[in-house]
Design a protein around this motif. Structure first.
Motif, PDB file in Angstrom:
ATOM      1  N   ASN A  58      63.935  12.013  67.571  1.00  0.00           N
ATOM      2  CA  ASN A  58      64.571  13.236  68.057  1.00  0.00           C
ATOM      3  C   ASN A  58      66.077  13.094  68.264  1.00  0.00           C
ATOM      4  OD1 ASN A  58      62.238  14.963  68.266  1.00  0.00           O
ATOM      5  ND2 ASN A  58      61.545  13.583  69.869  1.00  0.00           N
ATOM      6  N   SER A  59      66.631  11.963  67.863  1.00  0.00           N
ATOM      7  CA  SER A  59      68.055  11.722  68.007  1.00  0.00           C
ATOM      8  C   SER A  59      68.766  11.878  66.667  1.00  0.00           C
ATOM      9  CB  SER A  59      68.284  10.298  68.537  1.00  0.00           C
ATOM     10  OG  SER A  59      69.653   9.978  68.519  1.00  0.00           O
ATOM     11  N   LYS A  60      69.941  12.482  66.704  1.00  0.00           N
ATOM     12  CA  LYS A  60      70.726  12.651  65.480  1.00  0.00           C
ATOM     13  C   LYS A  60      71.418  11.349  65.082  1.00  0.00           C
ATOM     14  CE  LYS A  60      71.757  17.578  65.914  1.00  0.00           C
ATOM     15  NZ  LYS A  60      70.786  18.093  66.748  1.00  0.00           N
ATOM     16  N   LYS A  61      71.461  10.394  65.976  1.00  0.00           N
ATOM     17  CA  LYS A  61      72.144   9.124  65.719  1.00  0.00           C
ATOM     18  C   LYS A  61      71.395   8.262  64.700  1.00  0.00           C
ATOM     19  CE  LYS A  61      73.705   4.963  68.067  1.00  0.00           C
ATOM     20  NZ  LYS A  61      73.728   4.224  69.319  1.00  0.00           N
ATOM     21  N   TYR A  62      70.070   8.429  64.618  1.00  0.00           N
ATOM     22  CA  TYR A  62      69.249   7.578  63.761  1.00  0.00           C
ATOM     23  C   TYR A  62      68.846   8.320  62.492  1.00  0.00           C
ATOM     24  CZ  TYR A  62      69.122   4.607  67.806  1.00  0.00           C
ATOM     25  OH  TYR A  62      69.492   3.806  68.846  1.00  0.00           O
ATOM     26  N   VAL A  63      68.834   7.598  61.393  1.00  0.00           N
ATOM     27  CA  VAL A  63      68.481   8.161  60.095  1.00  0.00           C
ATOM     28  C   VAL A  63      66.997   8.523  60.086  1.00  0.00           C
ATOM     29  CG1 VAL A  63      68.390   7.692  57.617  1.00  0.00           C
ATOM     30  CG2 VAL A  63      70.233   6.718  58.989  1.00  0.00           C
ATOM     31  N   GLN A  64      66.689   9.726  59.610  1.00  0.00           N
ATOM     32  CA  GLN A  64      65.303  10.177  59.543  1.00  0.00           C
ATOM     33  C   GLN A  64      64.680   9.736  58.216  1.00  0.00           C
ATOM     34  OE1 GLN A  64      63.661  11.525  62.126  1.00  0.00           O
ATOM     35  NE2 GLN A  64      65.578  11.158  63.218  1.00  0.00           N
ATOM     36  N   THR A  65      64.262   8.494  58.171  1.00  0.00           N
ATOM     37  CA  THR A  65      63.668   7.946  56.960  1.00  0.00           C
ATOM     38  C   THR A  65      62.216   8.394  56.830  1.00  0.00           C
ATOM     39  OG1 THR A  65      62.947   5.955  58.103  1.00  0.00           O
ATOM     40  CG2 THR A  65      65.135   5.891  57.095  1.00  0.00           C
ATOM     41  N   ASP A  66      61.689   8.260  55.624  1.00  0.00           N
ATOM     42  CA  ASP A  66      60.276   8.570  55.408  1.00  0.00           C
ATOM     43  C   ASP A  66      59.402   7.639  56.242  1.00  0.00           C
ATOM     44  OD1 ASP A  66      60.903  10.610  53.675  1.00  0.00           O
ATOM     45  OD2 ASP A  66      60.653   9.390  51.870  1.00  0.00           O
TER      46      ASP A  66
END
Length: 143
Positions: A58-66
């Motif tokens: 839920n953080s924009k700081k971390y990449v949303q990987t598969d």
């Protein structure tokens, strides 16, 4: 919270190493007390990893990987299924046909299969986050 996220890889490695050491101790000694400790350690690892990954998801700081999306989906399936199972046990719901029992037996088998995979996947995600965050931090310092 930032401090916890900063050291999550080291915390996870320590918890998993402690779990493995306790597992080997249980196999060698076979004492009930150590088995209880093993179960407690397992749930501590699961709670820690799931909580951290939800925060990161839920953080924009971390990449949303598969990988992160698959982890969240599968771990949420395990958590919701486990909590539902606990509710059914605590409410003492009767299942005369055995259908609910059959469903939860299948779910428990999937939990046994998924749990070690999810532990390792969470650790790999944290390694990726650490590497990615650390390299981004260095890139910002050099510019």
């Amino acid at each position: 919270m930032k401090m916890l996220l900063k050291y999550d890889v080291n915390i996870q490695k320590t918890l998993i190493l402690l779990f493995v050491v306790t597992l080997f101790t249980v196999m060698a000694m076979g004492q009930d007390f150590i088995l209880i400790v093993l179960i407690i350690e397992f749930f501590l690892i699961a709670i820690f990893q799931y909580s951290l990954n939800l925060i990161k998801f839920n953080s924009k700081k971390y990449v949303q990987t598969d990988s992160r999306k698959v982890y969240i989906f599968l771990s949420t399936y395990v958590v919701i299924g486990f909590l539902t199972w606990l509710c059914l046990i605590s409410l003492d719901i009767r299942d005369n046909s055995g259908n609910i029992k059959d469903i939860f037996e299948l779910m428990m088998m999937s939990w046994l299969f998924l749990s070690p995979i999810l532990m390792i996947q969470s650790l790999l995600i944290s390694f990726f986050d650490f590497k990615n965050t650390h390299s981004n931090h260095l890139n910002h310092e050099n510019t």
